[in-house]
Structure formats: C-alpha cells, structure tokens
Write a protein that holds these residues in place. Structure first.
Motif, short mmCIF file in Angstrom:
data_model
loop_
_atom_site.label_atom_id
_atom_site.label_comp_id
_atom_site.label_asym_id
_atom_site.label_seq_id
_atom_site.Cartn_x
_atom_site.Cartn_y
_atom_site.Cartn_z
N SER A 138 32.62 43.66 30.89
CA SER A 138 31.40 42.96 31.27
C SER A 138 30.33 43.07 30.18
N CYS B 194 34.47 37.65 34.03
CA CYS B 194 33.73 37.76 32.78
C CYS B 194 33.58 36.41 32.09
N LEU C 138 30.65 35.13 33.86
CA LEU C 138 29.47 35.89 33.47
C LEU C 138 28.95 35.47 32.10
N THR D 14 25.80 47.68 35.58
CA THR D 14 27.02 48.46 35.36
C THR D 14 26.87 49.93 35.72
N ILE E 92 29.04 43.68 39.98
CA ILE E 92 29.92 44.59 39.25
C ILE E 92 30.63 45.52 40.22
#
Length: 277
Positions: A94, A174, A177, A206, A231
């Motif tokens: 991430s 991801c 993201l 995170t 997350i």
C-alpha cells in the motif's frame, strides 16, 4: 509582376505519393496502454534503483517488525510472524503505491504530459500503462516478502491457492488505491508536496489498523476507526485467505472499499487530465 509558382515534376510525384498513402489507423486502447507500459519498464531498466522500494523495503520491514515486536506482543517471534506477515504485506504494498503519482507529477513538470495529450491515442492509456507496470512492481514486493516469510518460518494454512488469492486481492486493492495519488499528482505542484500528503494519508491508515495487533487489544474509542479502516479490511481478508479462515463478508468489504476508491478517483483523475492547463 511575379510569376505564379509552378511545381516541378519531382514535387508533383512526391505530392501524389503522400496524397495516395493511407493514414495509419489509431492504436487501440490495449496497444497504446501496453506501449506506455513498455516506456515505464524501460525507465526501470535504465534506472534500476527505482526497484529499491519493492526489493529492500519488504525485507527491512518484515525483519524489523518481526524481531522488534514479536517477543513483546506475542511472546514468540514465530507465532507473531503468522499474524504479522499478511498485515505487513498489505502495509508495504500500500505504501509503495504513492510512486505512481510521483512519476506522473514528474512527467507534468518536464512537459511530457502535454505532449501525451496531443497524441491520437486513447487518453487514459498513459495512466493505465503506468499502473499496469506498477502492478508488476507490487507483485515483486509480494513475492519477496512471502518468500522471506517462509524462510523465517511462516506457513499458510490456506495453502498455495490461499496465498495466490491473497496476493491477487492485494494487487487489486492497490491498483485502485493508486488512483488517489494520480489525482493528487494532477492537483499538487511539486513532488515533495505530493509525497508529504501521501505519507500523511498512508501512515495513519497503515499504522492505526490491525496490521500489527488485533483490534480488540486497542482502546474502545480507537477500535471503531480500525474496524472501518480500508487497510484493516484488506489485512483481515488477506489473513483469512492465507490461513484458510476467510469469510465472504471480509471479501465483500474489500471489494466495496476498492470499488468506492476506483469510482471516485479514476473519473476525477481523467477529468483533471483532460482539463489541466
């Protein structure tokens, strides 16, 4: 008075050649996206240190957090590794998604961005091609981390299929993201400001999550945020897939969170891409 200009025979023949030549067809979206993907791969070929974040960071993070927190949190590094590795995989991949936006921001500053917009191609192909190469980078980071995890003693009860599905869902999330950082790359004017904003978003997401500890061990007022943190949702699904305990609810939450990010930021990026001056 000047005489009117008369074309020579050679000029007439050359003009006939160009006028009769059929213009090449515009590349299709897949072809143009793959071409921009090749461009990103060539950049890595000539500047291989760009892969430092997907090769060394996973190793450093996994070793550091396993042996730093393992004894204190779980009483055993080997037991903590079974809990930590899926979460640290999510955290590491991430965090490296921000480099998609940094590369785009550099293209804008150098003026290459304006040239791309004038080409007779599918407009999003410059972004899609770069994002596809980033998926390869995420795959490399995932492979390194899982390989090191097995060397250290990690074992996935969900088997090989569980690991592959876990990596697949990480790559999908991801990819979605990354569109946040492409949007910010169109708005922010410098690479430093983009990196600072990205870290301000990624660090709370995170670290204030279930990556390192179970949510029930946290204060009550913090558990609510952790439980809805994207997350945390991803880390829970990845753990479930790797250890064979995933539920349909966990997977649905991840796909809903991914879809919301993609549906908001992909169109916004393209709007800014078309209209940026």
């Amino acid at each position: 008075m000047n005489k009117p200009y008369e074309q020579t025979q050679e000029e007439k023949e050359l003009l006939d050649v160009f006028s009769q030549t059929k213009r090449p067809n515009s590349p299709n979206p897949l072809s143009s996206s793959l071409t921009f993907g090749k461009r990103a791969l060539l950049r890595i070929k000539h500047i291989p240190e760009q892969l430092f974040d997907v090769t060394m960071f996973p190793i450093i993070f996994l070793l550091m957090f396993t042996y730093l927190f393992g004894g204190a949190i779980a009483g055993s590094t080997s037991e903590y590794l079974q809990f930590l590795l899926p979460g640290i995989l999510v955290m590491t991949v991430s965090q490296i998604t921000m480099y998609t936006g940094l590369d785009l921001n550099n293209d804008i500053k150098k003026g290459i961005f304006d040239r791309f917009r004038t080409l007779p191609i599918w407009l999003p192909s410059a972004l899609v091609g770069a994002l596809l190469v980033d998926v390869l980078r995420y795959s490399m980071a995932s492979s390194i981390m899982i390989g090191l995890g097995y060397i250290l003693g990690f074992r996935a009860e969900g088997g090989f299929i569980g690991v592959i599905l876990a990596v697949g869902i990480v790559l999908w999330f991801c990819f979605c993201l990354s569109w946040i950082w492409t949007t910010l790359a169109m708005i922010l004017r410098s690479e430093k400001s983009l990196m600072m904003v990205s870290m301000m978003v990624l660090f709370p997401l995170t670290f204030v999550s279930n990556v390192f500890v179970a949510p029930e061990t946290l204060p009550t007022w913090l558990q609510g945020f952790v439980e809805i943190n994207p997350i945390s949702l991803l880390a829970a699904a990845v753990r479930g897939l790797m250890h064979g305990s995933v539920t349909a609810e966990q997977l649905i939450y991840v796909f809903i969170a991914s879809a919301i990010i993609l549906l908001i930021f992909a169109p916004l990026t393209m709007y800014l891409y078309r209209n940026k001056k």
